[in-house]
Design an enzyme around this catalytic site. Structure first.
Site, PDB file in Angstrom:
ATOM      1  N   HIS A 260       0.960  -1.014  -0.143  1.00 39.22           N
ATOM      2  CA  HIS A 260       0.012  -0.068  -0.036  1.00 39.22           C
ATOM      3  C   HIS A 260       0.915   1.292  -0.081  1.00 39.22           C
ATOM      4  CE1 HIS A 260      -4.081  -1.875   0.945  1.00 39.22           C
ATOM      5  NE2 HIS A 260      -3.412  -2.780   1.256  1.00 39.22           N
TER       6      HIS A 260
ATOM      7  N   ASP B 294       3.428   9.330  -0.924  1.00 35.43           N
ATOM      8  CA  ASP B 294       2.208   8.846  -0.764  1.00 35.43           C
ATOM      9  C   ASP B 294       1.979   7.447  -1.566  1.00 35.43           C
ATOM     10  OD1 ASP B 294       0.242   8.246   0.987  1.00 35.43           O
ATOM     11  OD2 ASP B 294      -0.667  10.322   0.925  1.00 35.43           O
TER      12      ASP B 294
HETATM   13  C1  GDG Z   1      -2.055   3.854   3.148  1.00 36.05           C
HETATM   14  C2  GDG Z   1      -1.019   4.655   2.264  1.00 36.05           C
HETATM   15  C3  GDG Z   1      -2.841   4.659   0.535  1.00 36.05           C
HETATM   16  C4  GDG Z   1      -8.433  10.661   7.667  1.00 36.05           C
HETATM   17  N1  GDG Z   1      -8.536  11.626   8.342  1.00 36.05           N
HETATM   18  C5  GDG Z   1      -9.856  11.120   8.888  1.00 36.05           C
HETATM   19  C6  GDG Z   1     -10.113  10.051   8.233  1.00 36.05           C
HETATM   20  N2  GDG Z   1      -9.366   9.647   7.244  1.00 36.05           N
HETATM   21  C7  GDG Z   1      -9.511   8.878   6.343  1.00 36.05           C
HETATM   22  C8  GDG Z   1      -9.412   9.320   4.980  1.00 36.05           C
HETATM   23  C9  GDG Z   1      -8.911   8.209   4.006  1.00 36.05           C
HETATM   24  C10 GDG Z   1      -7.979   7.732   4.935  1.00 36.05           C
HETATM   25  O1  GDG Z   1      -8.351   7.927   6.289  1.00 36.05           O
HETATM   26  C11 GDG Z   1      -6.623   8.011   4.712  1.00 36.05           C
HETATM   27  O2  GDG Z   1      -6.403   7.293   3.643  1.00 36.05           O
HETATM   28  P1  GDG Z   1      -4.911   7.622   2.669  1.00 36.05           P
HETATM   29  O3  GDG Z   1      -4.868   6.948   1.448  1.00 36.05           O
HETATM   30  O4  GDG Z   1      -4.585   9.150   2.611  1.00 36.05           O
HETATM   31  O5  GDG Z   1      -3.542   7.170   3.820  1.00 36.05           O
HETATM   32  P2  GDG Z   1      -3.021   6.286   4.595  1.00 36.05           P
HETATM   33  O6  GDG Z   1      -3.693   5.918   6.087  1.00 36.05           O
HETATM   34  O7  GDG Z   1      -1.730   6.645   4.948  1.00 36.05           O
HETATM   35  O8  GDG Z   1      -2.864   4.677   3.767  1.00 36.05           O
HETATM   36  C12 GDG Z   1      -1.849   5.486   1.280  1.00 36.05           C
HETATM   37  C13 GDG Z   1      -3.563   3.845   1.404  1.00 36.05           C
HETATM   38  O9  GDG Z   1      -2.912   3.007   2.513  1.00 36.05           O
HETATM   39  C14 GDG Z   1      -4.656   2.849   0.756  1.00 36.05           C
HETATM   40  O10 GDG Z   1      -3.808   1.929   0.204  1.00 36.05           O
HETATM   41  O11 GDG Z   1      -3.750   5.281  -0.320  1.00 36.05           O
HETATM   42  O12 GDG Z   1      -1.006   6.065   0.447  1.00 36.05           O
HETATM   43  O13 GDG Z   1      -0.124   5.474   3.095  1.00 36.05           O
HETATM   44  O14 GDG Z   1     -10.115   7.295   3.797  1.00 36.05           O
HETATM   45  O15 GDG Z   1     -10.980   9.487   4.773  1.00 36.05           O
HETATM   46  N3  GDG Z   1     -11.424   9.300   8.326  1.00 36.05           N
HETATM   47  C15 GDG Z   1     -12.130   9.620   9.525  1.00 36.05           C
HETATM   48  N4  GDG Z   1     -11.981  10.838  10.441  1.00 36.05           N
HETATM   49  C16 GDG Z   1     -10.679  11.364  10.109  1.00 36.05           C
HETATM   50  O16 GDG Z   1     -10.431  12.357  10.883  1.00 36.05           O
HETATM   51  N5  GDG Z   1     -13.229   9.113   9.733  1.00 36.05           N
END
Ligand code: GDG
Length: 468
Positions: free
Chosen positions: A160, A368
């Site tokens: 990921h 990312d």
């Molecule tokens: C890894 C990889 C890859 C964020 N703040 C809140 C909240 N979120 C949710 C967002 C989104 C998720 O968390 C974050 O997803 P990301 O993709 O930005 O990042 P990572 O957690 O670093 O995940 C990344 C991912 O895996 C999937 O393969 O895309 O690159 O690093 O869904 O909405 N959700 C809630 N409250 C918050 O304050 N409920």
């Protein structure tokens, strides 16, 4: 039909609404095949005695057609495998932060030991025809451990987070062992084409791998299929959350509150890969270079708490507190503050309405794997009056989302100018860019992602031994 067995560091109950994107993506395949999801319970066992912990039973719970199997870790295993190696070595190195990596042989040993533990426990659950899908950097050597114990099942792996360029990967003392371990899988999937390129270059340079057709690499006496499978979001779920009562209430509240102002949004875990301090610097530049935005643009930055027991995250928290305090102190007025910084988790049902009220989203990570917030923001917009996405070229999502305003987050001035352009972009241009972006986010959603990966995995040649 082969049963799907998903393995990841943590599991989630796919039937719970808060389970998140991965669970939603896997639900269908798990339900269809009567599948199993296996991983750490998130709990630390009471006992410090590893042998006793090892023999303690797994918790196996079947809901509907899906079985969740979890087990506890000892504190020492948690500290070395999870905090030490996964989040203190692999996470920083894969995000190009060698300065933050803490190389320690105890961590490497713990990582290997816990992967062996995963393998031993998983073997007790497996049937010969199961298809196994392993997720993420915590479990890179799992297939090698399974193979060593005689497992012949088909096994796929999805990373990921980014695969760094070869010389950065080579800073990890155990890099050779890690990369060799990947060849025990039948299929290794990455988020972006750049990750596939980095991995291919690494194995070609370090292990004399040869390319075997367009999608295969041959090294260590094995042939491995590799590919880019960019993860997506559940667009339908997001649109329906935006249109549900909570979504509409949130939207109306934010639009009411900010009727005189344009809203910029950042939503991230508080993580040093997300480029949060750089983002605040860029916003500050915007206010300096384009004073017309003072009193009229507000940045809401949500930084949900994350990995608070890893040291580097404390420093980031302090830095953000100080930067947000300084920008508000320097530019704030009695009736306007430039930044609203929220270091708390916001309920998932409130995010789509918030996104929809945003004129601009700032998704500017330094590195990312993909970044799902970028895709969520696009899905939540009103197509007739959409907000604009400012996206880091260093997010995996940038390979797909070319119609966003792509920026280099290290370039403060360039990012400030892109934000200004997003804030002043005419409606017709916003509509045409958004419609292209939404098409792609819809087409390559999370269901497409899991189906494409699983189809490729089912199509790989039968597992060991390989002769080609
Ligand atoms: C890894 C990889 C890859 C964020 N703040 C809140 C909240 N979120 C949710 C967002 C989104 C998720 O968390 C974050 O997803 P990301 O993709 O930005 O990042 P990572 O957690 O670093 O995940 C990344 C991912 O895996 C999937 O393969 O895309 O690159 O690093 O869904 O909405 N959700 C809630 N409250 C918050 O304050 N409920």
């Amino acid at each position: 039909m082969n049963r799907l067995v998903v393995v990841s560091n943590r599991t989630a109950d796919p039937r719970k609404p808060a389970a998140g994107g991965l669970a939603v993506a896997l639900r269908e395949s798990l339900e269809r095949t009567g599948g199993v999801w296996f991983g750490w319970s998130g709990k630390l066992g009471e006992t410090v005695d590893r042998e006793a912990a090892e023999q303690s039973d797994m918790r196996v719970r079947t809901t509907g057609n899906v079985t969740l199997a979890t087990f506890d870790l000892t504190r020492e295993d948690h500290d070395t495998y999870y905090l030490g190696y996964s989040n203190g070595v692999l996470w920083p190195v894969c995000h190009y932060r060698l300065d933050l990596a803490k190389f320690d042989t105890r961590f490497a040993k713990g990582y290997r030991r816990v992967n062996q533990l995963f393998a031993r426990k998983l073997l007790t659950l497996l049937k010969p025809d199961d298809i196994i899908w392993v997720h993420d950097y915590h479990l890179i050597p799992l297939a090698a451990e399974l193979r060593a114990a005689g497992c012949k099942n088909r096994i796929g792996f999805f990373l990921h987070i980014p695969m760094p360029p070869p010389l950065i990967m080579a800073a990890i003392p155990e890099h050779e062992w890690l990369m060799r371990s990947l060849f025990a899988y039948d299929l290794v999937g990455f988020q972006a084409q750049s990750d596939v390129t980095h991995f291919s270059h690494y194995v070609e340079a370090e292990a004399g791998a040869v390319r075997w057709g367009p999608n295969h690499l041959r090294a260590f006496d094995r042939t491995l299929q590799v590919g880019a499978y960019p993860i997506g979001i559940d667009v339908e779920e997001f649109v329906s959350l935006a249109e549900a009562q909570d979504g509409r209430d949130m939207f109306a509240r934010m639009r009411g509150e900010y009727s005189r102002r344009r809203l910029l949004l950042g939503v991230d875990r508080l993580d040093y890969s997300k480029g949060l301090p750089q983002r605040i610097h860029a916003f500050r530049q915007l206010l300096e270079r384009h004073p017309e935005n003072r009193d009229s643009a507000t940045l809401i930055q949500i930084a949900s708490p994350s990995r608070e027991d890893v040291g580097a995250y404390d420093d980031l928290r302090r830095e953000m507190d100080s930067l947000c305090g300084a920008i508000n102190g320097d530019f704030g007025e009695l009736d306007w503050m430039p930044v609203r910084y929220i270091h708390r988790n916001v309920a998932r049902k409130r995010l789509p309405g918030l996104y929809r009220a945003g004129r601009v989203a700032l998704v500017t990570p330094l590195r990312d794997g993909m970044n799902l917030v970028a895709k969520e923001f696009i899905a939540a917009q009103d197509p007739a009056d959409p907000g604009m996405l400012v996206l880091s070229r260093f997010a995996g999502a940038a390979e797909q989302l070319k119609e966003a305003l792509l920026v280099n987050p290290y370039d403060t001035q360039g990012t400030a100018e892109a934000i200004h352009r997003a804030l002043t972009m005419p409606l017709t241009e916003r509509i045409s860019r958004h419609s292209a972006l939404l098409n792609r986010v819809r087409k390559q959603d999370v269901h497409w992602w899991s189906e494409t990966f699983l189809k490729a995995l089912a199509g790989t040649e039968a597992a060991l031994p390989k002769t080609s």
